[in-house]
Design a protein around this motif. Structure first.
Motif, PDB file in Angstrom:
ATOM      1  N   ALA A 284       0.827  -1.212   0.000  1.00 47.18           N
ATOM      2  CA  ALA A 284       0.000   0.000   0.000  1.00 47.18           C
ATOM      3  C   ALA A 284       0.862   1.263   0.000  1.00 47.18           C
ATOM      4  O   ALA A 284       0.432   2.306  -0.507  1.00 47.18           O
ATOM      5  N   GLU A 285       2.079   1.162   0.530  1.00 51.60           N
ATOM      6  CA  GLU A 285       2.977   2.319   0.586  1.00 51.60           C
ATOM      7  C   GLU A 285       3.683   2.599  -0.745  1.00 51.60           C
ATOM      8  O   GLU A 285       4.229   3.678  -0.933  1.00 51.60           O
ATOM      9  N   LEU A 286       3.682   1.633  -1.646  1.00 45.94           N
ATOM     10  CA  LEU A 286       4.357   1.845  -2.930  1.00 45.94           C
ATOM     11  C   LEU A 286       3.596   2.893  -3.732  1.00 45.94           C
ATOM     12  O   LEU A 286       2.361   2.906  -3.745  1.00 45.94           O
ATOM     13  N   PRO A 287       4.331   3.778  -4.414  1.00 42.13           N
ATOM     14  CA  PRO A 287       3.694   4.957  -5.005  1.00 42.13           C
ATOM     15  C   PRO A 287       2.852   4.715  -6.265  1.00 42.13           C
ATOM     16  O   PRO A 287       1.980   5.509  -6.558  1.00 42.13           O
ATOM     17  N   THR A 288       3.133   3.657  -7.000  1.00 38.24           N
ATOM     18  CA  THR A 288       2.420   3.470  -8.269  1.00 38.24           C
ATOM     19  C   THR A 288       2.082   2.002  -8.496  1.00 38.24           C
ATOM     20  O   THR A 288       2.655   1.112  -7.860  1.00 38.24           O
ATOM     21  N   ASP A 289       1.172   1.776  -9.426  1.00 37.66           N
ATOM     22  CA  ASP A 289       0.855   0.400  -9.816  1.00 37.66           C
ATOM     23  C   ASP A 289       2.082  -0.277 -10.406  1.00 37.66           C
ATOM     24  O   ASP A 289       2.308  -1.467 -10.190  1.00 37.66           O
ATOM     25  N   GLU A 290       2.895   0.479 -11.129  1.00 40.36           N
ATOM     26  CA  GLU A 290       4.119  -0.080 -11.719  1.00 40.36           C
ATOM     27  C   GLU A 290       5.063  -0.579 -10.621  1.00 40.36           C
ATOM     28  O   GLU A 290       5.641  -1.662 -10.727  1.00 40.36           O
ATOM     29  N   ALA A 291       5.201   0.196  -9.564  1.00 37.08           N
ATOM     30  CA  ALA A 291       6.064  -0.210  -8.443  1.00 37.08           C
ATOM     31  C   ALA A 291       5.522  -1.474  -7.786  1.00 37.08           C
ATOM     32  O   ALA A 291       6.281  -2.375  -7.435  1.00 37.08           O
ATOM     33  N   ARG A 292       4.206  -1.554  -7.625  1.00 36.68           N
ATOM     34  CA  ARG A 292       3.605  -2.755  -7.033  1.00 36.68           C
ATOM     35  C   ARG A 292       3.835  -3.970  -7.926  1.00 36.68           C
ATOM     36  O   ARG A 292       4.138  -5.052  -7.441  1.00 36.68           O
ATOM     37  N   CYS A 293       3.725  -3.790  -9.233  1.00 34.18           N
ATOM     38  CA  CYS A 293       3.981  -4.906 -10.166  1.00 34.18           C
ATOM     39  C   CYS A 293       5.432  -5.358 -10.085  1.00 34.18           C
ATOM     40  O   CYS A 293       5.713  -6.558 -10.095  1.00 34.18           O
ATOM     41  N   GLU A 294       6.365  -4.403 -10.004  1.00 36.01           N
ATOM     42  CA  GLU A 294       7.781  -4.756  -9.887  1.00 36.01           C
ATOM     43  C   GLU A 294       8.041  -5.520  -8.591  1.00 36.01           C
ATOM     44  O   GLU A 294       8.802  -6.491  -8.586  1.00 36.01           O
ATOM     45  N   ALA A 295       7.415  -5.091  -7.510  1.00 34.25           N
ATOM     46  CA  ALA A 295       7.589  -5.787  -6.230  1.00 34.25           C
ATOM     47  C   ALA A 295       7.043  -7.208  -6.312  1.00 34.25           C
ATOM     48  O   ALA A 295       7.677  -8.154  -5.837  1.00 34.25           O
ATOM     49  N   LEU A 296       5.885  -7.371  -6.922  1.00 35.24           N
ATOM     50  CA  LEU A 296       5.306  -8.709  -7.055  1.00 35.24           C
ATOM     51  C   LEU A 296       6.155  -9.600  -7.956  1.00 35.24           C
ATOM     52  O   LEU A 296       6.311 -10.793  -7.692  1.00 35.24           O
ATOM     53  N   ASP A 297       6.722  -9.018  -9.014  1.00 26.94           N
ATOM     54  CA  ASP A 297       7.625  -9.785  -9.883  1.00 26.94           C
ATOM     55  C   ASP A 297       8.838 -10.272  -9.101  1.00 26.94           C
ATOM     56  O   ASP A 297       9.270 -11.421  -9.245  1.00 26.94           O
ATOM     57  N   LEU A 298       9.383  -9.402  -8.260  1.00 26.36           N
ATOM     58  CA  LEU A 298      10.541  -9.770  -7.446  1.00 26.36           C
ATOM     59  C   LEU A 298      10.174 -10.870  -6.450  1.00 26.36           C
ATOM     60  O   LEU A 298      10.925 -11.830  -6.266  1.00 26.36           O
ATOM     61  N   VAL A 299       9.010 -10.757  -5.837  1.00 27.35           N
ATOM     62  CA  VAL A 299       8.557 -11.787  -4.898  1.00 27.35           C
ATOM     63  C   VAL A 299       8.448 -13.132  -5.617  1.00 27.35           C
ATOM     64  O   VAL A 299       8.859 -14.162  -5.085  1.00 27.35           O
ATOM     65  N   GLU A 300       7.927 -13.140  -6.818  1.00 34.13           N
ATOM     66  CA  GLU A 300       7.807 -14.388  -7.580  1.00 34.13           C
ATOM     67  C   GLU A 300       9.178 -14.981  -7.891  1.00 34.13           C
ATOM     68  O   GLU A 300       9.371 -16.192  -7.817  1.00 34.13           O
ATOM     69  N   LEU A 301      10.147 -14.134  -8.238  1.00 35.99           N
ATOM     70  CA  LEU A 301      11.508 -14.619  -8.500  1.00 35.99           C
ATOM     71  C   LEU A 301      12.103 -15.272  -7.250  1.00 35.99           C
ATOM     72  O   LEU A 301      12.688 -16.357  -7.317  1.00 35.99           O
ATOM     73  N   VAL A 302      11.957 -14.610  -6.125  1.00 34.69           N
ATOM     74  CA  VAL A 302      12.504 -15.138  -4.876  1.00 34.69           C
ATOM     75  C   VAL A 302      11.788 -16.427  -4.489  1.00 34.69           C
ATOM     76  O   VAL A 302      12.410 -17.397  -4.052  1.00 34.69           O
ATOM     77  N   ARG A 303      10.483 -16.461  -4.662  1.00 31.94           N
ATOM     78  CA  ARG A 303       9.709 -17.654  -4.308  1.00 31.94           C
ATOM     79  C   ARG A 303      10.085 -18.838  -5.190  1.00 31.94           C
ATOM     80  O   ARG A 303      10.134 -19.970  -4.727  1.00 31.94           O
ATOM     81  N   ALA A 304      10.387 -18.575  -6.452  1.00 33.39           N
ATOM     82  CA  ALA A 304      10.722 -19.654  -7.382  1.00 33.39           C
ATOM     83  C   ALA A 304      12.080 -20.281  -7.068  1.00 33.39           C
ATOM     84  O   ALA A 304      12.263 -21.487  -7.212  1.00 33.39           O
ATOM     85  N   VAL A 305      13.054 -19.464  -6.653  1.00 27.58           N
ATOM     86  CA  VAL A 305      14.407 -19.959  -6.379  1.00 27.58           C
ATOM     87  C   VAL A 305      14.935 -19.293  -5.101  1.00 27.58           C
ATOM     88  O   VAL A 305      15.833 -18.460  -5.152  1.00 27.58           O
ATOM     89  N   PRO A 306      14.393 -19.650  -3.951  1.00 30.70           N
ATOM     90  CA  PRO A 306      14.752 -18.937  -2.723  1.00 30.70           C
ATOM     91  C   PRO A 306      16.225 -19.054  -2.333  1.00 30.70           C
ATOM     92  O   PRO A 306      16.785 -18.126  -1.765  1.00 30.70           O
ATOM     93  N   ARG A 307      16.868 -20.159  -2.647  1.00 35.17           N
ATOM     94  CA  ARG A 307      18.268 -20.329  -2.237  1.00 35.17           C
ATOM     95  C   ARG A 307      19.237 -19.492  -3.083  1.00 35.17           C
ATOM     96  O   ARG A 307      20.398 -19.366  -2.735  1.00 35.17           O
TER      97      ARG A 307
END
Length: 62
Positions: free
Chosen positions: A17-40
């Motif tokens: 909710a603190e992220l300033p734009t929809d683009e920033a939220r999408c980038e954060a979610l993309d990063l979360v997916e990358l980390v979740r896919a290969v956490p190590r």
């Protein structure tokens, strides 16, 4: 364990909710997916020495 997951989810909602734009939220979610896919492949934040490694990896995005 369930309580910890609930706290984490609430924190994630607040952070998103603190992220300033929809683009920033999408980038954060993309990063979360990358980390979740290969956490190590990512630094372990529980390791005190990982702070510099994390800063180097994410500085352009922070």
């Amino acid at each position: 364990m369930h309580r910890h997951g609930t706290v984490f989810e609430e924190l994630a909602v607040e952070v998103m909710a603190e992220l300033p734009t929809d683009e920033a939220r999408c980038e954060a979610l993309d990063l979360v997916e990358l980390v979740r896919a290969v956490p190590r492949a990512w630094p372990d934040v529980r390791d005190p020495g990982s702070v510099e490694e994390i800063r180097e990896a994410f500085e352009p995005r922070c």
